[in-house]
Design an enzyme around this catalytic site. Sequence first.
Site, PDB file in Angstrom:
ATOM      1  N   LYS A  53     133.736  49.486  71.563  1.00 51.02           N
ATOM      2  CA  LYS A  53     134.366  49.720  72.862  1.00 51.02           C
ATOM      3  C   LYS A  53     133.664  51.023  73.770  1.00 51.02           C
ATOM      4  O   LYS A  53     133.858  51.421  74.624  1.00 51.02           O
ATOM      5  CB  LYS A  53     135.771  50.351  72.743  1.00 51.02           C
ATOM      6  CG  LYS A  53     136.857  49.141  72.053  1.00 51.02           C
ATOM      7  CD  LYS A  53     138.254  49.551  71.850  1.00 51.02           C
ATOM      8  CE  LYS A  53     138.367  50.270  70.487  1.00 51.02           C
ATOM      9  NZ  LYS A  53     139.824  50.479  69.965  1.00 51.02           N
ATOM     10  N   GLY A  54     132.550  51.672  73.026  1.00 55.92           N
ATOM     11  CA  GLY A  54     132.101  52.743  73.626  1.00 55.92           C
ATOM     12  C   GLY A  54     131.361  52.704  74.796  1.00 55.92           C
ATOM     13  O   GLY A  54     131.127  53.462  75.600  1.00 55.92           O
ATOM     14  N   ASP A 112     126.867  53.108  74.222  1.00 52.81           N
ATOM     15  CA  ASP A 112     126.902  54.422  74.455  1.00 52.81           C
ATOM     16  C   ASP A 112     126.156  55.642  73.959  1.00 52.81           C
ATOM     17  O   ASP A 112     125.415  56.341  74.740  1.00 52.81           O
ATOM     18  CB  ASP A 112     128.497  54.848  74.217  1.00 52.81           C
ATOM     19  CG  ASP A 112     128.872  54.585  72.495  1.00 52.81           C
ATOM     20  OD1 ASP A 112     127.987  54.069  71.777  1.00 52.81           O
ATOM     21  OD2 ASP A 112     129.764  54.864  71.986  1.00 52.81           O
ATOM     22  N   ASP A 115     122.347  56.603  67.434  1.00 54.89           N
ATOM     23  CA  ASP A 115     122.220  57.505  66.441  1.00 54.89           C
ATOM     24  C   ASP A 115     121.333  56.922  65.188  1.00 54.89           C
ATOM     25  O   ASP A 115     119.960  57.508  65.629  1.00 54.89           O
ATOM     26  CB  ASP A 115     123.581  57.638  65.825  1.00 54.89           C
ATOM     27  CG  ASP A 115     123.832  58.776  64.683  1.00 54.89           C
ATOM     28  OD1 ASP A 115     123.523  59.964  65.031  1.00 54.89           O
ATOM     29  OD2 ASP A 115     124.518  58.497  63.699  1.00 54.89           O
ATOM     30  N   LYS A 143     120.040  60.253  70.063  1.00 55.58           N
ATOM     31  CA  LYS A 143     119.909  61.533  69.193  1.00 55.58           C
ATOM     32  C   LYS A 143     118.405  60.943  68.291  1.00 55.58           C
ATOM     33  O   LYS A 143     118.735  60.463  67.225  1.00 55.58           O
ATOM     34  CB  LYS A 143     121.210  61.531  68.237  1.00 55.58           C
ATOM     35  CG  LYS A 143     122.278  61.717  68.900  1.00 55.58           C
ATOM     36  CD  LYS A 143     123.322  62.049  67.894  1.00 55.58           C
ATOM     37  CE  LYS A 143     124.892  61.885  68.326  1.00 55.58           C
ATOM     38  NZ  LYS A 143     125.555  61.961  67.018  1.00 55.58           N
ATOM     39  N   VAL A 165     129.742  63.707  69.611  1.00 53.42           N
ATOM     40  CA  VAL A 165     130.035  63.938  71.079  1.00 53.42           C
ATOM     41  C   VAL A 165     131.091  63.066  71.366  1.00 53.42           C
ATOM     42  O   VAL A 165     131.418  61.829  70.666  1.00 53.42           O
ATOM     43  CB  VAL A 165     128.913  63.974  72.036  1.00 53.42           C
ATOM     44  CG1 VAL A 165     127.913  65.047  72.000  1.00 53.42           C
ATOM     45  CG2 VAL A 165     128.266  62.645  71.845  1.00 53.42           C
ATOM     46  N   ASP A 171     134.300  57.883  71.572  1.00 54.21           N
ATOM     47  CA  ASP A 171     135.489  58.575  70.667  1.00 54.21           C
ATOM     48  C   ASP A 171     135.192  59.421  69.601  1.00 54.21           C
ATOM     49  O   ASP A 171     134.189  59.004  68.909  1.00 54.21           O
ATOM     50  CB  ASP A 171     136.508  57.263  70.301  1.00 54.21           C
ATOM     51  CG  ASP A 171     136.004  56.499  69.262  1.00 54.21           C
ATOM     52  OD1 ASP A 171     134.903  56.173  69.233  1.00 54.21           O
ATOM     53  OD2 ASP A 171     136.804  56.234  68.068  1.00 54.21           O
ATOM     54  N   ARG A 177     138.186  59.176  74.473  1.00 54.50           N
ATOM     55  CA  ARG A 177     137.631  58.356  75.390  1.00 54.50           C
ATOM     56  C   ARG A 177     137.876  58.474  76.927  1.00 54.50           C
ATOM     57  O   ARG A 177     137.046  58.218  77.720  1.00 54.50           O
ATOM     58  CB  ARG A 177     137.954  56.709  75.174  1.00 54.50           C
ATOM     59  CG  ARG A 177     137.337  56.411  73.677  1.00 54.50           C
ATOM     60  CD  ARG A 177     137.621  54.863  73.532  1.00 54.50           C
ATOM     61  NE  ARG A 177     137.890  54.384  72.225  1.00 54.50           N
ATOM     62  CZ  ARG A 177     136.561  53.916  71.542  1.00 54.50           C
ATOM     63  NH1 ARG A 177     135.474  53.943  71.985  1.00 54.50           N
ATOM     64  NH2 ARG A 177     136.642  53.432  70.404  1.00 54.50           N
TER      65      ARG A 177
END
Length: 188
Positions: A53-54, A112, A115, A143, A165, A171, A177
Site C-alpha cells: 500500500k506504500g 514508496d 531499502d 536509502k 520514515v 507507514d 500513512r
Amino acid sequence: MTTSGDSLVDDGAVDERPEVLIGAAELARRVEELAAEVAARLPEPFTLVALMKGALVLAADLLRALDHAGRRPRLKLLQLASYGAHTTSAGEVRLVGAMPEVAGAHLLLVDDIQDTGRTLAAACELLRQAGAASTTTLVLLDKPTRRLVGGTPDLVGFEIPDLFVVGYGIDHAERWRHLPFIGQAPGT
Ligand code: IMP
Ligand code: MG
C-alpha cells in the site's frame, strides 16, 4: 453514551507528531519533475504498476502529474508483503492477492521506498515472469546505504539516510500513512 470531556481527550495515547523531513511542497515539486522524466522515457502506451500500500499516495499524485506531462498512463496494483519485524524487511517477499495482467505491456513500477532492494527485485521478477515487455522502476525515497539486492532504481525522488520514515502513504505498523509530508517515525 455521554462521557466527561476529560475521558474523551484521554481516550488513547497522544502520540508525538513526526518532524518534517521533506515537506508537502517539496514532494509536489519533485513528483512533477519525476513525471516529466517518466514522460520522456516511457513508450506509449504504458502502465503504472503501484506497489501497495506504500505507493498509493505517490501513485495518485504521479498519475495526475503525468497528465500534466501529456501522458495517459494505465494503472495496475501489485501487493507484496515481507515477513518479519516492523522496521526491517525479513528477506522473504510474497505476493498478496492477484497478479495483475501485464503481458506485453511496458511498465512503470512505482514504490514508496527502496531499502534492502528485496521488494523491488521480487516485484520486477514477478512482472518479468508475467510477460511484461519492459519494466522501468521509480521510487520516491532511496536509502542506498542499506542496499543488499539489485542496484539503483531508474528514477529516484530523494536519497535519504538510514532513518525509518513515515507519511505520504508510508507507514510504521500501519500508522502515519495520512501525513502529507515525510517525517521520521516517532521512537525509531
Ligand atoms: P526493501 O525490500 O528492504 O527494499 O524494503 C522496501 C519496503 O520496506 C518498502 O516498500 C517499505 O514498505 C518498507 N520500508 C523500508 N524502509 C522503510 C521506512 O523507512 N519506513 C517505512 N517503511 C519502510
Ligand atoms: Mg512498501
